[in-house]
Design a protein around this motif. Sequence first.
Motif, PDB file in Angstrom:
ATOM      1  N   ARG A 171      41.538  82.114 -25.638  1.00  0.00           N
ATOM      2  CA  ARG A 171      40.124  82.325 -25.274  1.00  0.00           C
ATOM      3  C   ARG A 171      39.988  83.506 -24.314  1.00  0.00           C
ATOM      4  NH1 ARG A 171      39.623  76.649 -25.794  1.00  0.00           N
ATOM      5  NH2 ARG A 171      40.090  76.224 -23.621  1.00  0.00           N
ATOM      6  N   ALA A 172      40.973  83.669 -23.426  1.00  0.00           N
ATOM      7  CA  ALA A 172      40.951  84.799 -22.484  1.00  0.00           C
ATOM      8  C   ALA A 172      41.085  86.113 -23.246  1.00  0.00           C
ATOM      9  CB  ALA A 172      42.078  84.652 -21.466  1.00  0.00           C
ATOM     10  N   VAL A 173      41.939  86.132 -24.281  1.00  0.00           N
ATOM     11  CA  VAL A 173      42.110  87.342 -25.104  1.00  0.00           C
ATOM     12  C   VAL A 173      40.790  87.691 -25.780  1.00  0.00           C
ATOM     13  CG1 VAL A 173      43.236  88.286 -27.164  1.00  0.00           C
ATOM     14  CG2 VAL A 173      44.582  87.033 -25.488  1.00  0.00           C
ATOM     15  N   VAL A 174      40.116  86.674 -26.314  1.00  0.00           N
ATOM     16  CA  VAL A 174      38.827  86.901 -26.991  1.00  0.00           C
ATOM     17  C   VAL A 174      37.817  87.480 -25.992  1.00  0.00           C
ATOM     18  CG1 VAL A 174      36.869  85.753 -28.129  1.00  0.00           C
ATOM     19  CG2 VAL A 174      39.209  85.135 -28.762  1.00  0.00           C
ATOM     20  N   ALA A 175      37.796  86.939 -24.760  1.00  0.00           N
ATOM     21  CA  ALA A 175      36.844  87.416 -23.749  1.00  0.00           C
ATOM     22  C   ALA A 175      37.123  88.890 -23.405  1.00  0.00           C
ATOM     23  CB  ALA A 175      36.958  86.553 -22.494  1.00  0.00           C
ATOM     24  N   TRP A 176      38.396  89.240 -23.209  1.00  0.00           N
ATOM     25  CA  TRP A 176      38.758  90.629 -22.897  1.00  0.00           C
ATOM     26  C   TRP A 176      38.414  91.547 -24.080  1.00  0.00           C
ATOM     27  CZ3 TRP A 176      39.682  92.584 -18.329  1.00  0.00           C
ATOM     28  CH2 TRP A 176      40.220  91.779 -17.323  1.00  0.00           C
ATOM     29  N   SER A 177      38.607  91.063 -25.291  1.00  0.00           N
ATOM     30  CA  SER A 177      38.303  91.864 -26.486  1.00  0.00           C
ATOM     31  C   SER A 177      36.813  92.151 -26.579  1.00  0.00           C
ATOM     32  CB  SER A 177      38.760  91.132 -27.752  1.00  0.00           C
ATOM     33  OG  SER A 177      40.134  90.873 -27.676  1.00  0.00           O
ATOM     34  N   LEU A 178      35.988  91.171 -26.180  1.00  0.00           N
ATOM     35  CA  LEU A 178      34.538  91.371 -26.218  1.00  0.00           C
ATOM     36  C   LEU A 178      34.113  92.434 -25.206  1.00  0.00           C
ATOM     37  CD1 LEU A 178      33.210  87.699 -26.683  1.00  0.00           C
ATOM     38  CD2 LEU A 178      33.174  89.567 -28.348  1.00  0.00           C
ATOM     39  N   GLY A 206      46.827  92.106 -21.032  1.00  0.00           N
ATOM     40  CA  GLY A 206      48.073  91.648 -21.659  1.00  0.00           C
ATOM     41  C   GLY A 206      48.972  90.935 -20.673  1.00  0.00           C
ATOM     42  N   HIS A 207      49.163  91.544 -19.505  1.00  0.00           N
ATOM     43  CA  HIS A 207      50.012  90.917 -18.483  1.00  0.00           C
ATOM     44  C   HIS A 207      49.384  89.623 -17.962  1.00  0.00           C
ATOM     45  CE1 HIS A 207      53.128  93.904 -18.350  1.00  0.00           C
ATOM     46  NE2 HIS A 207      52.259  94.872 -18.195  1.00  0.00           N
ATOM     47  N   ARG A 208      48.064  89.659 -17.768  1.00  0.00           N
ATOM     48  CA  ARG A 208      47.386  88.446 -17.270  1.00  0.00           C
ATOM     49  C   ARG A 208      47.463  87.324 -18.296  1.00  0.00           C
ATOM     50  NH1 ARG A 208      42.662  89.810 -13.277  1.00  0.00           N
ATOM     51  NH2 ARG A 208      42.132  87.678 -13.727  1.00  0.00           N
ATOM     52  N   THR A 209      47.346  87.693 -19.586  1.00  0.00           N
ATOM     53  CA  THR A 209      47.410  86.675 -20.643  1.00  0.00           C
ATOM     54  C   THR A 209      48.809  86.068 -20.720  1.00  0.00           C
ATOM     55  OG1 THR A 209      45.731  87.891 -21.870  1.00  0.00           O
ATOM     56  CG2 THR A 209      46.943  86.239 -23.086  1.00  0.00           C
ATOM     57  N   ASP A 210      49.828  86.922 -20.542  1.00  0.00           N
ATOM     58  CA  ASP A 210      51.212  86.414 -20.522  1.00  0.00           C
ATOM     59  C   ASP A 210      51.379  85.353 -19.428  1.00  0.00           C
ATOM     60  OD1 ASP A 210      52.134  87.885 -22.583  1.00  0.00           O
ATOM     61  OD2 ASP A 210      53.394  89.241 -21.417  1.00  0.00           O
ATOM     62  N   ARG A 211      50.848  85.692 -18.238  1.00  0.00           N
ATOM     63  CA  ARG A 211      50.974  84.757 -17.108  1.00  0.00           C
ATOM     64  C   ARG A 211      50.203  83.463 -17.390  1.00  0.00           C
ATOM     65  NH1 ARG A 211      50.634  89.448 -13.903  1.00  0.00           N
ATOM     66  NH2 ARG A 211      48.419  89.185 -13.541  1.00  0.00           N
ATOM     67  N   ALA A 212      48.984  83.620 -17.960  1.00  0.00           N
ATOM     68  CA  ALA A 212      48.158  82.439 -18.275  1.00  0.00           C
ATOM     69  C   ALA A 212      48.850  81.560 -19.310  1.00  0.00           C
ATOM     70  CB  ALA A 212      46.798  82.886 -18.791  1.00  0.00           C
ATOM     71  N   LEU A 213      49.506  82.227 -20.264  1.00  0.00           N
ATOM     72  CA  LEU A 213      50.222  81.515 -21.330  1.00  0.00           C
ATOM     73  C   LEU A 213      51.362  80.669 -20.741  1.00  0.00           C
ATOM     74  CD1 LEU A 213      50.149  81.641 -24.479  1.00  0.00           C
ATOM     75  CD2 LEU A 213      51.976  83.295 -24.339  1.00  0.00           C
ATOM     76  N   ARG A 214      52.122  81.289 -19.848  1.00  0.00           N
ATOM     77  CA  ARG A 214      53.249  80.564 -19.223  1.00  0.00           C
ATOM     78  C   ARG A 214      52.743  79.410 -18.369  1.00  0.00           C
ATOM     79  NH1 ARG A 214      55.450  85.835 -18.967  1.00  0.00           N
ATOM     80  NH2 ARG A 214      54.729  86.192 -16.847  1.00  0.00           N
TER      81      ARG A 214
END
Lengths: 147, 96
Positions: free
Chosen positions: A83-90, A127-135
């Motif tokens: 969902r964070a990726v989708v928000a950043w993409s928007l 990308g880096h923030r999403t990696d951290r959120a994923l972990r």
Amino acid sequence: MESDSARIALEGVAEVRARVADRIVSPWWYHYGFAAAILLAYVSISFRFASYGVPFLTIAAVGLTVALKRTTGIEPRAPRATRAVVAWSLVALALTVVAMALEWGGGVKGAVAVAGVAVAAIAVVAGHRTDRALRRELRDGHDPAGL
Amino acid sequence: MTPPAFDETIHAPIRLQICAMLAAVESAEFSVVRDSLGISDSVLSKHAKVLQTAGYLHLAKAHRTTWLSLTAPGRAALAGHLAELRRIAAQAGLQG
């Protein structure tokens, strides 16, 4: 089944999740490669080479994603991070639309190229923030079955 | 929420770990699962076969690698089994 066995089994599950989380680290080239592809594509669009830029970005994005999957050996699953990726993409899309309107509607030359710099920066930071959120999501997940 | 249901197939420690690992991802490469759990090829193959036979695991071969993923029934069975483990552990907490 005894309660101690159940507790040990649950601790084992949490440990496995933590181990998976530790493995999900995107290699340095992924985010920067993606950013470089975005930048090149936007610059080419800005200079009226959209017929090269768009296919290039598509091929680069697919290639990098396949390479990432092969390198890590893991295809992640994390609804909140997605969902964070989708928000950043928007955000990136909105920026792109404004830049296109400025360049082609308002005659501001190079607006799309400048937007490309911003979107590339967003790709690296997000990308880096999403990696951290994923972990974090994998470690703290309350539902290890992912349901 | 999935109702607690003890699952004999998943309960074996290595199979529970395989399922827990795969539940956290869409899919994982065979060697990654093997290395993460610290088990041999043959042990992983044996347990993967049991899970596959139960309909809990999907194996996909691509470019000389094998990718493992949990099926929907596998995820549901794991969720039920974990709920049962939590119920048992919580019950002991209430009694103690």
